[in-house]
Motif scaffolding. Structure first.
Motif: not given
Length: 337
Positions: A9, A13-14, A16-18, A20-21
């Protein structure tokens, strides 16, 4: 089991965050390029032909990108209105009298707008201003011109090919020059004559140089004539005398001509003698009478010599003449001794 799921997870999440960035960064970059964020003004330019301009195309000024193309619209006059977005940092360098030119990024690159010119005493552009449209270098027109030039080049090549073929076959003057041996011999002879003429010209130039050098040398007649003022003065005086002699000769010739003319007239003695036959006959008769009178006078003188009254006088005169003759002969003989 729970730790593995938890770890998975965190990794998801990492990522997904990358993602988004990266997405946000792309949005901001594209928005910045499209001037979606920050201050900007809109200016327009109307062209007869858009030449392939599209939304999102670049707007350049002095080699720097200053905005983008926001809209491409048609006008009621069948022209094309280009709406450009200029950022606030660049609007302070663009004047209201600047011109918008359609160009391309490279030879076959995307179309763009290039803003040119502008007077320093004209205000800066403002939101809603319309720039002056200027015709630029259209690539299609350039290609059409290039195509015409290519066709002309092909035609010239064909003409040169046909001409070279005629020369190869010996047609025309140039063909005969390259193929006719007699013409080649004539050309050689002509070149030889030209060479000889050049040599003769060189000799003439050398002779002229030697002659001019002699003219400049001291002691020679030519040098004295050119440099000695005394000889020049003498020549000048001689020329003046010759001129006087010529004038006198001319005057004498005129006088002789006038006298000859008078001889042809009857109003003078010589003219009368030369032209009047009656007078000439009278003169002849007079000369004949004088001759007869002279003969009679000689007879009378001879008769007087035999007359006893004058015989002594004539004998004395003859004796005196004989003595003078003898004295002359004696004096000549003394001189010869």
């Amino acid at each position: 089991m729970k730790s593995a799921e938890k770890k998975r997870s965190v990794i998801v999440g990492l990522f997904v965050l990358i993602g988004i960035i990266i997405l946000l960064a792309g949005i901001f970059i594209i928005g910045g390029q499209q001037n979606r964020f920050g201050g900007a003004i809109k200016v327009t330019a109307i062209f007869d032909n858009a030449a392939g301009l599209k939304k999102g195309g670049n707007v350049w000024f002095s080699g720097v990108k200053v905005g983008t193309i926001r809209e491409v619209n048609f006008t009621p006059a069948s022209q094309v209105e280009i709406v450009m977005v200029i950022n606030d940092e660049s609007k302070e360098y663009i004047r209201k009298d600047a011109a918008a030119v359609i160009s391309s990024e490279g030879f076959i690159g995307n179309k763009m707008i290039v803003i040119e010119g502008g007077s320093s005493d004209i205000p800066f552009v403002e939101d809603g201003d319309q720039l002056r449209a200027k015709e630029g270098n259209d690539t299609e027109a350039m290609m059409a011109t290039l195509q015409v030039n290519n066709e002309n080049l092909v035609a010239i090549t064909n003409d040169v090919k046909a001409l070279s073929e005629r020369v190869r076959r010996g047609e025309g003057t140039i063909g005969a020059f390259f193929t006719d041996s007699l013409m080649a011999e004539n050309m050689k002879a002509m070149l030889a004559n030209l060479n000889q003429a050049a040599l003769n010209s060189r000799k003439v130039s050398e002779n002229l140089a030697a002659f001019s050098e002699k003219l400049n040398s001291e002691g020679g007649l030519a040098g004295d004539l050119l440099t000695d003022t005394t000889i020049f003065a003498s020549l000048k005086s001689s020329m003046a005398q010759l001129e006087d002699i010529t004038q006198n000769a001319s005057l004498m010739t005129d006088n002789l001509s006038e006298a000859t003319g008078k001889l042809k007239e009857d109003d003078n003695a010589l003219g009368l003698l030369l032209n009047d036959e009656e007078t000439a006959a009278q003169v002849k008769e007079t000369m004949k009478n004088l001759e007869e009178s002279t003969e009679k006078l000689n007879q009378n003188m001879e008769a007087l010599q035999h007359n006893f009254l004058f015989r002594g006088f004539f004998r004395k005169q003859a004796k005196r003449e004989e003595e003078e003759k003898q004295d002359s002969i004696k004096a000549a003989a003394d001189i010869n001794k």
